[in-house]
Design a protein around this motif. Structure first.
Motif, PDB file in Angstrom:
ATOM      1  N   GLN A 334       0.806  -1.224   0.000  1.00 55.06           N
ATOM      2  CA  GLN A 334       0.000   0.000   0.000  1.00 55.06           C
ATOM      3  C   GLN A 334       0.840   1.276   0.000  1.00 55.06           C
ATOM      4  O   GLN A 334       0.289   2.369  -0.064  1.00 55.06           O
ATOM      5  CB  GLN A 334      -0.917   0.017   1.226  1.00 55.06           C
ATOM      6  CG  GLN A 334      -2.004  -1.043   1.220  1.00 55.06           C
ATOM      7  CD  GLN A 334      -2.840  -0.972   2.484  1.00 55.06           C
ATOM      8  OE1 GLN A 334      -2.308  -0.927   3.596  1.00 55.06           O
ATOM      9  NE2 GLN A 334      -4.149  -0.952   2.329  1.00 55.06           N
ATOM     10  N   GLU A 337       0.279   4.211  -2.598  1.00 60.13           N
ATOM     11  CA  GLU A 337      -0.930   5.030  -2.517  1.00 60.13           C
ATOM     12  C   GLU A 337      -1.107   5.687  -1.157  1.00 60.13           C
ATOM     13  O   GLU A 337      -1.847   6.664  -1.031  1.00 60.13           O
ATOM     14  CB  GLU A 337      -2.165   4.178  -2.826  1.00 60.13           C
ATOM     15  CG  GLU A 337      -2.396   3.034  -1.870  1.00 60.13           C
ATOM     16  CD  GLU A 337      -3.559   2.146  -2.283  1.00 60.13           C
ATOM     17  OE1 GLU A 337      -4.324   1.738  -1.394  1.00 60.13           O
ATOM     18  OE2 GLU A 337      -3.685   1.870  -3.491  1.00 60.13           O
ATOM     19  N   ASN A 353      -6.933   9.651  -0.832  1.00 63.10           N
ATOM     20  CA  ASN A 353      -8.202   8.997  -1.126  1.00 63.10           C
ATOM     21  C   ASN A 353      -9.220   9.189  -0.018  1.00 63.10           C
ATOM     22  O   ASN A 353     -10.366   8.776  -0.150  1.00 63.10           O
ATOM     23  CB  ASN A 353      -7.974   7.490  -1.334  1.00 63.10           C
ATOM     24  CG  ASN A 353      -7.332   7.213  -2.671  1.00 63.10           C
ATOM     25  OD1 ASN A 353      -7.405   8.026  -3.571  1.00 63.10           O
ATOM     26  ND2 ASN A 353      -6.705   6.054  -2.797  1.00 63.10           N
TER      27      ASN A 353
END
Length: 363
Positions: A334, A337, A353
């Motif tokens: 991860q 991101e 996000n």
């Protein structure tokens, strides 16, 4: 658990659950073809919620192309989540044409309704979520459309399912204090100038002690650059080669020379192992290990962790590796991101996000 849901498709004349199509006096519907990928699902009437230019429909080319279904919400229905995180209210409503019947569209509708999912249409960096609503018309599936930034809904559902909010960390001057030879020189010069005009003896003593610490740390960094060793309290400490796990596939394995001085709560590393001028002296905040232990107490993550910084990406990834070497807060898959580098002056949360989602910003 979420409350039981009413039947999705009402019997004739029952009035249904109130989802239905447009209200009386709403703008007229526009007929569109609906697809799931390349599979034709059927035709629907799309009803904008407002008249005039503000009521423009969000679907390009006058067709609706579902790319995927959202994750299933275990605790909240999709509409409740979207009405919390979406910058706008419902954009439009969709109602299937009753004739001819389209089994594929009906199956999509039932799946979304029963499994707390939404059908997602991707338009640029925006996601249009089609939420299955109870229908007033027999065998005529109805959807409400809400728009959110790409990835925001999935992140929100994940955190709600896990009962886990997001925490966003900055790096420099928050979790770490990192210096190069140049930044050490700048700090020492700045404090020296301030001492020249300061009259308070207590402040002068404090600045003098700070300059002394900077000089000591700078000498350690200089020794690390020149010899790949440091002399700490009369003890010579050599480097250890630490492997850096590639963030994306295809990257070559990288081994960085690192010296960890646990008693000083300091680490010396080299961002580019081939360039000694990229050597950095890093001090971790004293309570970082306590905080990290709290965030992963009893094997359960209390927060979904993100990093947002204005630093260069290679530097940011290395600083986070030093802070979380086992990947217990952000797993290695991860990292690309979850570690976000933004330009100066740009609102950090817009590049994550989890924009507009309840979170704790640590900076």
């Amino acid at each position: 658990m979420a409350a039981p849901r009413p039947p999705p498709l009402a019997a004739p004349g029952s009035g249904g659950g109130g989802g239905g199509g447009p209200a009386v006096g709403a703008p007229a519907g526009v007929g569109m073809r609906m697809f799931h990928g390349e599979v034709f699902l059927g035709e629907v009437d799309v009803f904008p919620m407002k008249k005039g230019p503000e009521g423009g429909l969000p679907f390009p080319s006058n067709e609706i192309r579902v790319s995927h279904l959202s994750p299933s919400g275990e605790r909240c229905p999709p509409l409740a989540i979207l009405q919390t995180i979406a910058p706008f209210s419902v954009r439009c409503k969709l109602q299937a044409k009753p004739m001819p019947p389209h089994p594929s569209l009906h199956r999509l509708y039932i799946t979304c309704f029963n499994e707390f999912k939404s059908a997602v249409v991707v338009v640029g960096d925006e996601e249009l979520h089609l939420v299955a609503m109870p229908s007033k018309v027999v065998k005529a599936p109805c959807f409400w459309c809400c728009s959110v930034r790409s990835g925001l809904y999935a992140a929100s559902v994940g955190m709600l399912n896990l009962r886990c909010l997001a925490i966003v960390f900055d790096l420099d001057e928050t979790l770490i204090v990192a210096n190069t030879m140049k930044s050490f020189e700048d700090r020492i010069e700045m404090l020296s100038r301030r001492m020249e005009v300061e009259e308070d003896p207590v402040r002068i003593a404090g600045m003098s002690a700070e300059i002394k610490r900077y000089i000591e740390d700078k000498e350690l960094l200089k020794e690390f650059i020149d010899t790949d060793t440091v002399t700490d309290n009369g003890r010579i400490v050599g480097t250890q080669k630490e492997e850096v796990i590639p963030v994306s596939g295809g990257q070559e394995r990288v081994f960085r020379p690192v010296i960890r001085l646990h008693e000083r709560n300091a680490i010396l590393t080299r961002i580019n192992p081939e360039n000694r001028d990229t050597s950095v002296f890093v001090k971790l905040r004293p309570a970082w290990e306590d905080l990290r232990s709290y965030l992963t107490a009893k094997g359960r993550k209390r927060f979904e962790v993100y990093v947002c910084t204005m630093a260069e990406r290679d530097y940011a990834l290395e600083m986070w590796r030093l802070l979380d070497p086992e990947g217990s807060l952000i797993n290695f898959q991860q990292l690309s991101e979850r570690v976000v580098c933004v330009k100066s002056g740009k609102l950090n949360s817009q590049d994550l996000n989890i924009s507009f989602f309840p979170s704790i910003i640590v900076q």
